[in-house]
Write a protein that holds these residues in place. Structure first.
Motif, mmCIF file in Angstrom:
data_model
loop_
_atom_site.group_PDB
_atom_site.id
_atom_site.type_symbol
_atom_site.label_atom_id
_atom_site.label_comp_id
_atom_site.label_asym_id
_atom_site.label_seq_id
_atom_site.Cartn_x
_atom_site.Cartn_y
_atom_site.Cartn_z
ATOM 1 N N GLN A 1 -12.368 73.970 -60.627
ATOM 2 C CA GLN A 1 -14.089 73.503 -60.167
ATOM 3 C C GLN A 1 -13.948 71.935 -60.198
ATOM 4 O O GLN A 1 -13.895 71.287 -60.075
ATOM 5 C CB GLN A 1 -15.544 74.123 -60.431
ATOM 6 C CG GLN A 1 -15.118 75.542 -59.555
ATOM 7 C CD GLN A 1 -14.893 75.317 -58.911
ATOM 8 O OE1 GLN A 1 -15.839 74.827 -57.727
ATOM 9 N NE2 GLN A 1 -14.504 76.784 -57.735
ATOM 10 N N MET A 2 -13.446 71.633 -61.814
ATOM 11 C CA MET A 2 -13.061 70.249 -62.006
ATOM 12 C C MET A 2 -12.147 70.066 -61.134
ATOM 13 O O MET A 2 -12.688 68.096 -60.786
ATOM 14 C CB MET A 2 -12.238 70.431 -63.829
ATOM 15 C CG MET A 2 -13.419 68.887 -64.261
ATOM 16 S SD MET A 2 -13.071 69.337 -66.150
ATOM 17 C CE MET A 2 -14.135 70.011 -66.505
ATOM 18 N N ASN A 3 -11.457 70.566 -61.236
ATOM 19 C CA ASN A 3 -9.943 69.179 -59.962
ATOM 20 C C ASN A 3 -10.630 69.906 -58.690
ATOM 21 O O ASN A 3 -10.188 68.029 -58.275
ATOM 22 C CB ASN A 3 -8.906 70.896 -60.402
ATOM 23 C CG ASN A 3 -7.612 70.125 -59.926
ATOM 24 O OD1 ASN A 3 -7.370 68.807 -60.786
ATOM 25 N ND2 ASN A 3 -6.689 70.403 -59.014
ATOM 26 N N ILE A 4 -11.353 70.523 -58.953
ATOM 27 C CA ILE A 4 -12.146 70.529 -56.592
ATOM 28 C C ILE A 4 -12.803 68.480 -56.859
ATOM 29 O O ILE A 4 -12.501 68.508 -55.896
ATOM 30 C CB ILE A 4 -12.354 71.546 -56.552
ATOM 31 C CG1 ILE A 4 -11.012 72.732 -56.232
ATOM 32 C CG2 ILE A 4 -12.728 71.343 -55.169
ATOM 33 C CD1 ILE A 4 -11.946 74.408 -56.057
ATOM 34 N N ILE A 5 -13.651 69.083 -57.652
ATOM 35 C CA ILE A 5 -14.310 68.251 -57.596
ATOM 36 C C ILE A 5 -13.804 66.150 -57.883
ATOM 37 O O ILE A 5 -14.302 65.699 -57.415
ATOM 38 C CB ILE A 5 -16.068 68.865 -58.874
ATOM 39 C CG1 ILE A 5 -16.216 69.897 -58.476
ATOM 40 C CG2 ILE A 5 -16.183 67.197 -59.174
ATOM 41 C CD1 ILE A 5 -17.372 69.735 -59.127
ATOM 42 N N ALA A 6 -12.800 66.218 -59.003
ATOM 43 C CA ALA A 6 -11.881 65.699 -59.059
ATOM 44 C C ALA A 6 -11.408 64.664 -58.080
ATOM 45 O O ALA A 6 -11.622 63.810 -57.813
ATOM 46 C CB ALA A 6 -11.553 65.062 -60.163
ATOM 47 N N GLU A 7 -10.970 65.880 -57.568
ATOM 48 C CA GLU A 7 -9.952 65.369 -56.115
ATOM 49 C C GLU A 7 -10.850 64.733 -55.232
ATOM 50 O O GLU A 7 -10.447 64.015 -54.053
ATOM 51 C CB GLU A 7 -8.869 66.115 -55.571
ATOM 52 C CG GLU A 7 -7.646 66.723 -56.668
ATOM 53 C CD GLU A 7 -7.087 67.353 -55.977
ATOM 54 O OE1 GLU A 7 -6.887 68.777 -54.914
ATOM 55 O OE2 GLU A 7 -5.269 68.089 -57.120
ATOM 56 N N GLY A 8 -12.276 65.845 -54.608
ATOM 57 C CA GLY A 8 -12.583 65.295 -53.517
ATOM 58 C C GLY A 8 -12.986 64.093 -53.929
ATOM 59 O O GLY A 8 -13.750 62.998 -53.110
ATOM 60 N N THR A 9 -13.981 64.035 -55.296
ATOM 61 C CA THR A 9 -14.945 62.357 -54.826
ATOM 62 C C THR A 9 -13.681 61.286 -54.882
ATOM 63 O O THR A 9 -14.076 60.145 -54.802
ATOM 64 C CB THR A 9 -15.015 62.505 -56.659
ATOM 65 O OG1 THR A 9 -16.527 63.758 -57.008
ATOM 66 C CG2 THR A 9 -16.000 61.316 -56.798
ATOM 67 N N ALA A 10 -12.973 61.260 -56.107
ATOM 68 C CA ALA A 10 -11.347 60.704 -55.413
ATOM 69 C C ALA A 10 -11.237 60.540 -54.280
ATOM 70 O O ALA A 10 -10.980 58.747 -53.681
ATOM 71 C CB ALA A 10 -10.096 60.434 -56.936
#
Length: 386
Positions: free
Chosen positions: A270-279
């Motif tokens: 989930q951290m990877n999903i959120i980081a990529e989406g926010t970026a």
């Protein structure tokens, strides 16, 4: 011959305060391990081996004819914290202090070694394991990788940590999960920095970083089963900007705590999903670096019962407590429990004790003798001479 407990307490207080005055960081505990090895040799232990896992020490005490063996473990390292206390034994090493009580843990195990060597009362083999580098989760692994389990085999292992807020003379532990895993993460955001007067001319990363810090908190509140305990903490936000320049690079660092591998994996996903989406929403790029530093500390249920029984030989029933909930701090004693069953317990450091990892913390010397009593009682219970 029974050892004089009051004289031992006085002697141990001297050892503890000397250790406190000369703290050493992980894998740098040369003075500490040297003192430990000298004391163990003085007590007449069968074998004292230095340099295990770097700066670790393992000593062996054998008695009788049983093939059973038990290990007792203490940690020796200090923290990179500047001490604020004013005691006459305050740290002489600038920027390093025993802010977690490892000086007390080492001393309790030394006292137990002296008492068991003088008094006996067991049948089998006791391994005294003095471990380096607990604070950053590398010491237990280093000792295991150096052949600890093969060179000094044991059937089970016990350890102690002091607990601020718990009264002196109280022991506490629980069956199963006692302490959490710790994962570390770093998220690197890359964009195009520029002048603070012209934010539209680049793709600065600070707004994205601030949004990401907030968004990460939704992992626990919205992506994990509410019945699973987990904590995600952002502890650092570092950029290459300055007062009038918008940053083009930001680093977000922190840690995540959990008790099951499945939860750790879900946090990383989930951290990877959120980081990529926010970026993506801010037209910058994101890179996640995720590492697993500590595993959960899982006490063996039967050995917890044994620990409680041993504690009740020297403490009142009311002072022996089963902890209701696990705690989200971590301990690399857990690495030993991946190889043999064991039990980790908390002993009170006083209700008015400063917290662990605090520059005003100090180990309460009145608790030293309780560590000796626990170790000697559990050895005699598990290595019965009957």
């Amino acid at each position: 011959m029974s050892i004089d407990r009051q004289a031992l307490k006085t002697e141990m207080t001297g050892w503890r305060q000397e250790l406190h005055a000369y703290p050493e960081f992980g894998f740098e505990e040369k003075r500490t391990s040297g003192l430990v090895a000298r004391k163990l040799a003085e007590f007449g232990l069968d074998d004292v081996v230095e340099g295990v896992g770097g700066t670790g020490v393992v000593a062996t005490l054998r008695l009788g004819n049983s093939n059973r063996s038990i290990a007792l473990r203490a940690d020796m390292d200090a923290l990179r914290i500047t001490e604020q206390g004013n005691g006459n034994y305050r740290s002489q090493h600038q920027g390093i202090m025993h802010a977690c009580g490892h000086d007390g843990h080492t001393t309790m195990l030394l006292g137990a070694a002296k008492a068991l060597a003088q008094e006996g009362g067991f049948n089998g083999t006791v391994r005294f394991v003095f471990q380096p580098a607990e604070e950053w989760g590398r010491g237990a692994i280093a000792m295991i990788d150096d052949g600890l389990m093969q060179r000094f085999p044991f059937d089970e292992i016990f350890g102690i940590h002091n607990m601020p807020g718990l009264p002196v003379g109280h022991l506490q532990t629980r069956r199963g999960a006692l302490m959490s895993a710790e994962d570390n993460f770093e998220i690197i955001l890359r964009g195009v920095g520029g002048h603070a007067a012209n934010p539209h001319s680049g793709n600065e990363v600070l707004i994205a970083a601030c949004a990401l810090v907030t968004n990460l908190q939704t992992i626990v509140s919205r992506r994990l089963d509410p019945s699973d305990i987990a904590v995600i903490s952002v502890t650092e936000l570092i950029t290459d900007g300055t007062r009038n320049a918008l940053p083009g690079l930001a680093r977000i660092l922190g840690d995540a705590r959990s008790f099951r591998p499945e939860v750790s994996s879900q946090i990383e996903k989930q951290m990877n999903i959120i980081a990529e989406g926010t970026a993506l929403a801010h037209n910058v790029s994101a890179e996640l670096i995720y590492t697993r530093e500590f595993v959960p500390l899982l006490n063996d249920a039967a050995l917890v019962d044994e620990a409680f029984a041993a504690a009740r030989t020297f403490l009142d029933d009311a002072h022996v407590e089963e902890r209701r909930e696990p705690m989200t701090a971590s301990e690399d004693f857990a690495r030993f429990l991946e190889h043999v069953p064991g039990c980790f317990v908390f002993l009170g450091n006083g209700e008015d004790s400063a917290p662990l990892h605090n520059p005003n913390y100090d180990f309460n010397d009145n608790g030293l003798i309780h560590g000796v009593d626990f170790y000697t009682a559990i050895v005699r219970r598990r290595l019965s001479s009957m």
